[in-house]
Design an enzyme around this catalytic site. Structure first.
Site, PDB file in Angstrom:
ATOM      1  CG  HIS A 102      -2.789  24.700  22.014  1.00 13.02           C
ATOM      2  ND1 HIS A 102      -2.294  24.221  23.198  1.00 13.02           N
ATOM      3  CD2 HIS A 102      -2.103  24.054  21.035  1.00 13.02           C
ATOM      4  CE1 HIS A 102      -1.340  23.332  22.958  1.00 13.02           C
ATOM      5  NE2 HIS A 102      -1.213  23.197  21.644  1.00 13.02           N
ATOM      6  CG  ASP A 104      -1.500  21.233  17.812  1.00 11.13           C
ATOM      7  OD1 ASP A 104      -1.148  21.843  18.842  1.00 11.13           O
ATOM      8  OD2 ASP A 104      -1.479  19.987  17.708  1.00 11.13           O
ATOM      9  CG  HIS A 258      -3.442  19.526  22.808  1.00 18.16           C
ATOM     10  ND1 HIS A 258      -3.912  19.819  21.544  1.00 18.16           N
ATOM     11  CD2 HIS A 258      -2.122  19.797  22.769  1.00 18.16           C
ATOM     12  CE1 HIS A 258      -2.928  20.233  20.788  1.00 18.16           C
ATOM     13  NE2 HIS A 258      -1.809  20.239  21.505  1.00 18.16           N
ATOM     14  NE  ARG A 273       3.455  19.222  17.100  1.00 14.43           N
ATOM     15  CZ  ARG A 273       3.312  20.500  17.444  1.00 14.43           C
ATOM     16  NH1 ARG A 273       2.738  20.823  18.578  1.00 14.43           N
ATOM     17  NH2 ARG A 273       3.738  21.458  16.638  1.00 14.43           N
TER      18      ARG A 273
HETATM   19  C1  SIN Z   1       1.662  20.259  22.036  1.00 15.47           C
HETATM   20  O1  SIN Z   1       0.934  21.181  22.355  1.00 15.47           O
HETATM   21  O2  SIN Z   1       1.690  19.809  20.891  1.00 15.47           O
HETATM   22  C2  SIN Z   1       2.581  19.626  23.072  1.00 15.47           C
HETATM   23  C3  SIN Z   1       1.813  18.796  24.030  1.00 15.47           C
HETATM   24  C4  SIN Z   1       2.696  18.170  25.079  1.00 15.47           C
HETATM   25  O3  SIN Z   1       3.911  18.405  25.103  1.00 15.47           O
HETATM   26  O4  SIN Z   1       2.177  17.432  25.906  1.00 15.47           O
END
Ligand code: SIN
Length: 282
Positions: A102, A104, A258, A273
């Site tokens: 995805h 974000d 990602h 994050r």
């Molecule tokens: C995310 O998708 O923001 C999380 C990525 C992760 O935990 O590696």
């Protein structure tokens, strides 16, 4: 490749991703260093830092050097600080945040330009994050496919990743809005976007949020959408990041996808994050 005076930049894969050295974020960075970090981000799409010591304040301060902080509406659960999302995985969790390919938060009309993810506790093995270059995903399509996609739009919704019907909170440690007032957010974005800073075109569909092409049913959209989503993470478009405590990944959400690998088995994984506000997709 351009030369850097204040930082070192070491690519980790052919497609995207570079490790940045010579930087102590907690100690504070001057504008020229921030400008080089931004240049490295645009050039490498996702950049990594090692051995950093951040608390909430310095994490947010560093993030704000790149833009306004974005508050994720589905992680806004009335906690003291909604600008930081805790990405927590504990032994026994059946689900984790970000386990599908995805970009974000693309259900928003203006999805975030990027995210800065900082690792506090990581498993001895497993729990890596994969990234994929969506410029390459676009550039490697045939001229016929490119012509067909130009002008096509996709409907993005958070219906699969939040809300009471998915019952995710019972199966994972990181909690999301599941209250009865929750309503899906939907936006329509071009399938091919032009990056506002580099001017390059990239593919902009993803498995978590892209539901269908605008003006078509899900069933009609599925074959082509499925092809594009699979094509977008061919191995040669990707890099894989092995976390250590103190590592940071900073990705450009406009031209990457990602995926968090769900293989941390018996181990704890704890990161936090921030997201940085972005622009309308054009
Ligand atoms: C995310 O998708 O923001 C999380 C990525 C992760 O935990 O590696």
């Amino acid at each position: 490749m351009t030369a850097y005076q204040r930082i070192t930049v070491s690519p980790i894969a052919g497609a995207l991703g570079a490790e940045i050295g010579g930087v102590d974020i907690e100690a504070g960075l001057d504008d020229a260093t921030i400008a080089e970090i931004r240049r490295a981000l645009l050039e490498h799409l996702v950049i990594f830092f090692r051995d950093q010591k951040l608390d909430d304040r310095s994490h947010k301060e560093f993030s704000r050097r790149f833009g306004r902080l974005f508050v994720h509406p589905n992680f806004d659960l009335g906690q003291a600080d909604p600008e930081i999302v805790r990405v927590v995985r504990q032994p026994g969790d059946e689900r984790i945040i970000g386990e599908d390919w995805h970009s974000d938060t693309t259900m928003m009309a203006e999805p975030p330009m990027g995210a800065i993810l900082y690792a506090l506790e990581v498993p001895p093995y497993g729990g890596d994050t994969l990234f994929a270059n969506q410029y390459l995903a676009w550039e490697t399509l045939s001229d016929g496919m490119k012509a067909m996609l130009s002008g096509l739009k996709a409907v993005h919704s958070d219906i699969k990743v939040a809300g009471p019907h998915n019952k995710l909170n019972a199966r994972r440690s990181s909690k999301i809005r599941e209250d009865s007032n929750w309503q899906a957010t939907e936006s329509v974005h071009p399938v091919v976007r032009t990056h506002p800073e580099t001017g390059r075109k990239c593919l902009f569909v993803n498995r978590s949020y892209s539901m269908r092409f605008d003006g078509m049913t899900e069933r009609e959209s599925a074959p082509l959408l499925e092809f594009l989503m699979e094509h977008g993470h061919r191995p040669e478009f990707t890099c894989r990041f092995r976390w250590q405590a103190g590592s940071i990944a900073f990705w450009d959400n406009r031209c990457t996808k990602h995926l968090a690998v769900h293989d941390a088995g018996p181990f704890h994984r704890r990161l936090q994050r921030t997201q940085i506000a972005g622009d309308a997709v054009v």
